[in-house]
Design an enzyme around this catalytic site. Structure first.
Site, PDB file in Angstrom:
ATOM      1  N   ASP A  37       0.842  -1.191   0.000  1.00 31.21           N
ATOM      2  CA  ASP A  37       0.000   0.000   0.000  1.00 31.21           C
ATOM      3  C   ASP A  37       0.878   1.242   0.000  1.00 31.21           C
ATOM      4  O   ASP A  37       1.960   1.256   0.601  1.00 31.21           O
ATOM      5  CB  ASP A  37      -0.902  -0.003   1.237  1.00 31.21           C
ATOM      6  N   ASP A  63       4.333   1.977  -4.133  1.00 31.06           N
ATOM      7  CA  ASP A  63       3.687   2.904  -5.054  1.00 31.06           C
ATOM      8  C   ASP A  63       3.453   2.146  -6.350  1.00 31.06           C
ATOM      9  O   ASP A  63       4.380   1.948  -7.144  1.00 31.06           O
ATOM     10  CB  ASP A  63       4.579   4.119  -5.282  1.00 31.06           C
ATOM     11  N   VAL A  64       2.218   1.700  -6.579  1.00 31.36           N
ATOM     12  CA  VAL A  64       1.960   0.845  -7.735  1.00 31.36           C
ATOM     13  C   VAL A  64       2.137   1.573  -9.055  1.00 31.36           C
ATOM     14  O   VAL A  64       2.255   0.938 -10.110  1.00 31.36           O
ATOM     15  CB  VAL A  64       0.550   0.207  -7.664  1.00 31.36           C
ATOM     16  N   TYR A 155     -12.124   6.785 -16.390  1.00 28.93           N
ATOM     17  CA  TYR A 155     -12.219   5.658 -15.459  1.00 28.93           C
ATOM     18  C   TYR A 155     -12.738   4.421 -16.196  1.00 28.93           C
ATOM     19  O   TYR A 155     -12.181   3.324 -16.065  1.00 28.93           O
ATOM     20  CB  TYR A 155     -13.144   6.022 -14.299  1.00 28.93           C
ATOM     21  N   LYS A 159     -10.833   0.734 -16.719  1.00 27.46           N
ATOM     22  CA  LYS A 159     -11.424  -0.507 -16.220  1.00 27.46           C
ATOM     23  C   LYS A 159     -11.791  -1.447 -17.362  1.00 27.46           C
ATOM     24  O   LYS A 159     -11.727  -2.673 -17.213  1.00 27.46           O
ATOM     25  CB  LYS A 159     -12.650  -0.190 -15.361  1.00 27.46           C
ATOM     26  N   THR A 190     -17.076   2.019   0.773  1.00 25.99           N
ATOM     27  CA  THR A 190     -15.687   2.331   1.105  1.00 25.99           C
ATOM     28  C   THR A 190     -15.509   3.842   0.981  1.00 25.99           C
ATOM     29  O   THR A 190     -16.375   4.536   0.444  1.00 25.99           O
ATOM     30  CB  THR A 190     -14.720   1.632   0.124  1.00 25.99           C
TER      31      THR A 190
END
Length: 260
Positions: A37, A63-64, A155, A159, A190
């Site tokens: 994370d 850090d992805v 977005y 996806k 969330t």
């Protein structure tokens, strides 16, 4: 016997929301979980919670959006375990609204939502091969990857890209005993949900306003509620386990029927 006994799992964005729920569920079923994370302190807390519950977890600030950081993550897994059974490419961010975006906004969304999944997969392949045929890649897509996303075309683009990446990986790595599938959440309770119920980013006045907006949107969902993180975690557990050993190249909506 746990459903993930002796398995090693990586969960990106595993310190909160659906990622944390999945990490805890994996650990409860016997997996050793690496919580990757960007918020290192949150990852530390999440791992401590899992340890307190009797599970096994290690935190790693990751850090992805950075290939170098993803490389460090896989090197960590190699050094600690030597193999990887489950790669849950979960990290993602809401896309900015509309089409009038800056290049910086575009790049950030693509880097976190799509680039991270591509390079996370690529760098994990040797570790996954070491665990095959008990090796599973799980991608978090979205119902916005299955249907139009007018509030944020960017977005939806990322996806949708996840869907094609997943299916291509399933075809390419299937002969190596590595499966690949995607989860497509709908509205989920969330912190990110606040952004989705307020697509114009005007800011909801208070929690009561937020709850009211969620309730209005829930009326469009056949099951009449937003999902909880545990709803996604249970599906992730199935895809991580050998119960799904003949399931690859597909996606599972977790949306209460919204995309039906």
């Amino acid at each position: 016997m746990g459903r993930l006994d002796h398995k090693i799992a990586v969960v990106t964005a595993g310190a909160s929301g659906m990622g944390l729920a999945s990490a805890r569920r994996f650990a409860a079923e016997g997996a050793a979980v690496v919580i990757a994370d960007l918020d290192g302190d949150a990852a530390d807390r999440a791992a401590a919670e899992i340890l307190a519950e009797g599970g096994e977890a290690k935190p790693l600030r990751t850090d992805v959006a950075s290939v170098a950081s993803l490389r460090r993550l896989m090197r960590f897994v190699q050094d600690e375990y030597g193999r990887l059974n489950v790669l849950f490419n979960h990290a993602g961010v809401p896309g900015p609204p509309g089409l009038d975006l800056t290049e910086e906004q575009f790049d950030r969304t693509v880097d976190i939502n799509l680039k991270s999944q591509f390079f996370g997969t690529s760098l994990a392949v040797p570790l996954l091969r070491a665990a095959a045929p008990s090796a599973s890649i799980i991608y978090t897509s979205s119902i916005s990857g299955l249907m139009a996303a007018p509030s944020s075309p960017l977005y939806g683009m990322t996806k949708g890209g996840t869907q094609i990446l997943m299916r291509s990986v399933a075809r390419q790595l299937g002969p190596d005993g590595i499966r690949a599938n995607a989860i497509c959440p709908g509205p989920t309770n969330t912190p990110m949900l606040r952004t989705f119920v307020d697509p114009d980013r005007v800011g909801l006045a208070d929690d009561e306003d937020f709850a009211q907006q969620v309730a209005v949107r829930a009326e469009r969902i056949p099951l009449r509620r937003a999902a909880e993180p545990a709803d996604t975690a249970e599906v992730a557990l199935f895809l991580a386990s050998d119960e799904s050993r003949y399931v690859t190249g597909t996606w599972i909506p977790v949306d209460g029927g919204l995309s039906a």
